[in-house]
Design an enzyme around this catalytic site. Structure first.
Site, PDB file in Angstrom:
ATOM      1  N   ASP A  76     -13.693   5.766  -4.394  1.00  0.00           N
ATOM      2  CA  ASP A  76     -13.055   5.207  -5.612  1.00  0.00           C
ATOM      3  C   ASP A  76     -13.517   5.738  -6.913  1.00  0.00           C
ATOM      4  O   ASP A  76     -12.859   5.984  -7.848  1.00  0.00           O
ATOM      5  CB  ASP A  76     -13.087   3.520  -5.489  1.00  0.00           C
ATOM      6  CG  ASP A  76     -12.258   3.039  -4.658  1.00  0.00           C
ATOM      7  OD1 ASP A  76     -11.483   3.582  -4.190  1.00  0.00           O
ATOM      8  OD2 ASP A  76     -12.944   1.927  -3.997  1.00  0.00           O
ATOM      9  N   SER A 106       0.710  -1.435   0.052  1.00  0.00           N
ATOM     10  CA  SER A 106      -0.170   0.053   0.079  1.00  0.00           C
ATOM     11  C   SER A 106       0.849   1.165  -0.030  1.00  0.00           C
ATOM     12  O   SER A 106       1.629   1.551   0.754  1.00  0.00           O
ATOM     13  CB  SER A 106      -0.864  -0.089   1.104  1.00  0.00           C
ATOM     14  OG  SER A 106      -1.615   1.153   1.476  1.00  0.00           O
ATOM     15  N   LYS A 137     -13.693  -4.316   2.151  1.00  0.00           N
ATOM     16  CA  LYS A 137     -14.521  -3.006   1.535  1.00  0.00           C
ATOM     17  C   LYS A 137     -16.079  -3.482   1.938  1.00  0.00           C
ATOM     18  O   LYS A 137     -16.751  -2.433   2.420  1.00  0.00           O
ATOM     19  CB  LYS A 137     -14.398  -2.673   0.268  1.00  0.00           C
ATOM     20  CG  LYS A 137     -13.080  -2.036  -0.085  1.00  0.00           C
ATOM     21  CD  LYS A 137     -13.034  -1.393  -1.335  1.00  0.00           C
ATOM     22  CE  LYS A 137     -11.530  -0.975  -1.489  1.00  0.00           C
ATOM     23  NZ  LYS A 137     -11.277  -0.386  -3.142  1.00  0.00           N
ATOM     24  N   GLY A 161     -14.150  -6.732 -16.927  1.00  0.00           N
ATOM     25  CA  GLY A 161     -14.130  -7.154 -15.589  1.00  0.00           C
ATOM     26  C   GLY A 161     -15.383  -6.709 -14.742  1.00  0.00           C
ATOM     27  O   GLY A 161     -16.067  -5.776 -14.942  1.00  0.00           O
TER      28      GLY A 161
HETATM   29  P1  ATR Z   1     -11.427  -6.825  -7.737  1.00  0.00           P
HETATM   30  O1  ATR Z   1     -11.998  -6.650  -6.725  1.00  0.00           O
HETATM   31  O2  ATR Z   1      -9.881  -6.446  -7.876  1.00  0.00           O
HETATM   32  O3  ATR Z   1     -12.245  -6.360  -8.892  1.00  0.00           O
HETATM   33  P2  ATR Z   1     -12.235  -9.431  -8.145  1.00  0.00           P
HETATM   34  O4  ATR Z   1     -13.645  -9.244  -7.388  1.00  0.00           O
HETATM   35  O5  ATR Z   1     -11.615 -10.753  -7.684  1.00  0.00           O
HETATM   36  O6  ATR Z   1     -11.097  -8.435  -7.954  1.00  0.00           O
HETATM   37  O7  ATR Z   1     -12.500  -9.308  -9.699  1.00  0.00           O
HETATM   38  C1  ATR Z   1     -11.607  -9.617 -10.552  1.00  0.00           C
HETATM   39  C2  ATR Z   1     -12.008  -9.441 -11.896  1.00  0.00           C
HETATM   40  O8  ATR Z   1     -11.142  -9.718 -12.915  1.00  0.00           O
HETATM   41  C3  ATR Z   1     -13.350 -10.807 -12.337  1.00  0.00           C
HETATM   42  O9  ATR Z   1     -14.146  -9.919 -13.121  1.00  0.00           O
HETATM   43  C4  ATR Z   1     -12.447 -11.704 -12.764  1.00  0.00           C
HETATM   44  O10 ATR Z   1     -13.350 -12.565 -13.981  1.00  0.00           O
HETATM   45  P3  ATR Z   1     -14.239 -13.451 -13.509  1.00  0.00           P
HETATM   46  O11 ATR Z   1     -15.472 -12.753 -12.889  1.00  0.00           O
HETATM   47  O12 ATR Z   1     -14.505 -14.243 -14.770  1.00  0.00           O
HETATM   48  O13 ATR Z   1     -13.677 -14.271 -12.275  1.00  0.00           O
HETATM   49  C5  ATR Z   1     -11.590 -10.891 -13.783  1.00  0.00           C
HETATM   50  N1  ATR Z   1     -10.506 -11.853 -14.069  1.00  0.00           N
HETATM   51  C6  ATR Z   1      -9.357 -12.198 -13.309  1.00  0.00           C
HETATM   52  N2  ATR Z   1      -8.492 -13.014 -14.096  1.00  0.00           N
HETATM   53  C7  ATR Z   1      -8.939 -12.670 -15.437  1.00  0.00           C
HETATM   54  C8  ATR Z   1      -8.431 -13.154 -16.647  1.00  0.00           C
HETATM   55  N3  ATR Z   1      -6.954 -14.106 -16.606  1.00  0.00           N
HETATM   56  N4  ATR Z   1      -8.890 -12.852 -17.886  1.00  0.00           N
HETATM   57  C9  ATR Z   1      -9.962 -12.289 -17.706  1.00  0.00           C
HETATM   58  N5  ATR Z   1     -10.553 -11.702 -16.627  1.00  0.00           N
HETATM   59  C10 ATR Z   1     -10.157 -11.891 -15.441  1.00  0.00           C
END
Ligand code: ATR
Length: 271
Positions: A101, A14, A65, A126
């Site tokens: 955010d 952080s 969060k 995402g």
């Molecule tokens: P954060 O809180 O940082 O958003 P998260 O809640 O774990 O972390 O969400 C990560 C996002 O990245 C998710 O939408 C995930 O897709 P899935 O919903 O299918 O899991 C996406 N993500 C992570 N790794 C990925 C990859 N290699 N390719 C595509 N999407 C990815």
């Protein structure tokens, strides 16, 4: 001395202590700001302990969060909408929960980059917590189109439903991406953290489209490489990090700190 902190797990990476200490010094305010490694399953206990020991407020990063949202007696509108809190403050003995955010993202896009989302065609990649934190603020800007693509369809669907009252967010499949011409592509996936390469079809964006990664440093390199390959202008989330921190600082101290190039350079050296 006023005591602030950031809770997360992991927390070692952080940069919030550095940012807030800098803000305080340059605003002539005396405070301490520490990074606290929260224990999974004990967030509420540890957060209350910090407050009982005189803590005036704290930031919250992954994965607490949502728990911070539950901790707050009074939640801001945006905290209620996202169900997530990144800033806790104490006023008259009550715990206030807010989320900076989304406002931080919009300030970076608008004031620093000088980009106006209004009437633009926006794509977010995402559908996790990071996406959830900024989607309402993007909807408030009234883009002409706002679409979401996620590897897992159900998670994208959940987010669309969550924000139905605020505005229209449509799901787009990988196959249908090429039927679009987006103006701005925002990466909120955590794919870059594992260094995964971006596989996206070609030609689903305007020639002058911009790319924005909510991550920064090494975690944003995969998307940056993809943007570079496609000759698109790329921005990482360092500006958003600073703006959301400045908004938190304002909530606590009612004084908006100045984000200087000196601070940006200090952070860049730490990446
Ligand atoms: P954060 O809180 O940082 O958003 P998260 O809640 O774990 O972390 O969400 C990560 C996002 O990245 C998710 O939408 C995930 O897709 P899935 O919903 O299918 O899991 C996406 N993500 C992570 N790794 C990925 C990859 N290699 N390719 C595509 N999407 C990815």
């Amino acid at each position: 001395m006023k005591k602030y902190a950031v809770f997360g797990n992991p927390i070692k990476h952080s940069m919030s202590p550095l940012i807030h200490t800098y803000f305080a010094k340059h605003s002539g305010i005396e405070l301490t700001y520490e990074a606290i490694l929260g224990t999974i399953g004990k967030f509420e206990l540890e957060a209350k302990e910090f407050l009982n020991k005189g803590g005036k407020g704290f930031n919250i990063t992954l994965p607490f969060k949502q728990e911070a949202y539950n901790l707050a007696d009074i939640k801001s509108d945006i905290a209620k909408i996202t169900g997530s809190v990144n800033t806790i403050s104490i006023k008259d003995g009550l715990i206030y929960g807010d989320n900076t955010d989304g406002s931080g993202f919009i300030k970076d896009i608008k004031n620093n980059i000088g980009y106006d989302i209004r009437k633009k065609k926006v794509l977010i990649l995402g559908a996790g917590g990071a996406a959830m934190g900024i989607i309402p603020n993007i909807l408030y800007e009234q883009p002409s189109e706002f679409k979401i693509y996620n590897r897992t369809y159900e998670k994208a669907k959940k987010l669309c439903n969550k924000f139905l009252d605020i505005g229209k967010l449509d799901i787009v499949s990988l196959e249908d991406l090429k039927k679009n011409k987006f103006d701005i592509i925002i990466n909120s996936t955590s794919a870059g953290i594992s260094g995964t390469e971006f596989f996206l079809p070609k030609n689903f964006f305007e020639n002058d489209a911009i790319c924005y990664d909510l991550s920064y440093g090494a975690a944003s390199n995969s998307f940056k490489n993809w943007a570079n390959k496609n000759k698109l202008t790329f921005y990482d989330g360092l500006g958003m990090l600073l703006e959301q921190a400045a908004d938190s600082f304002y909530i606590w101290e009612l004084k908006r700190p100045v984000i200087t190039d000196e601070l940006k350079n200090i952070l860049l050296k730490k990446l």
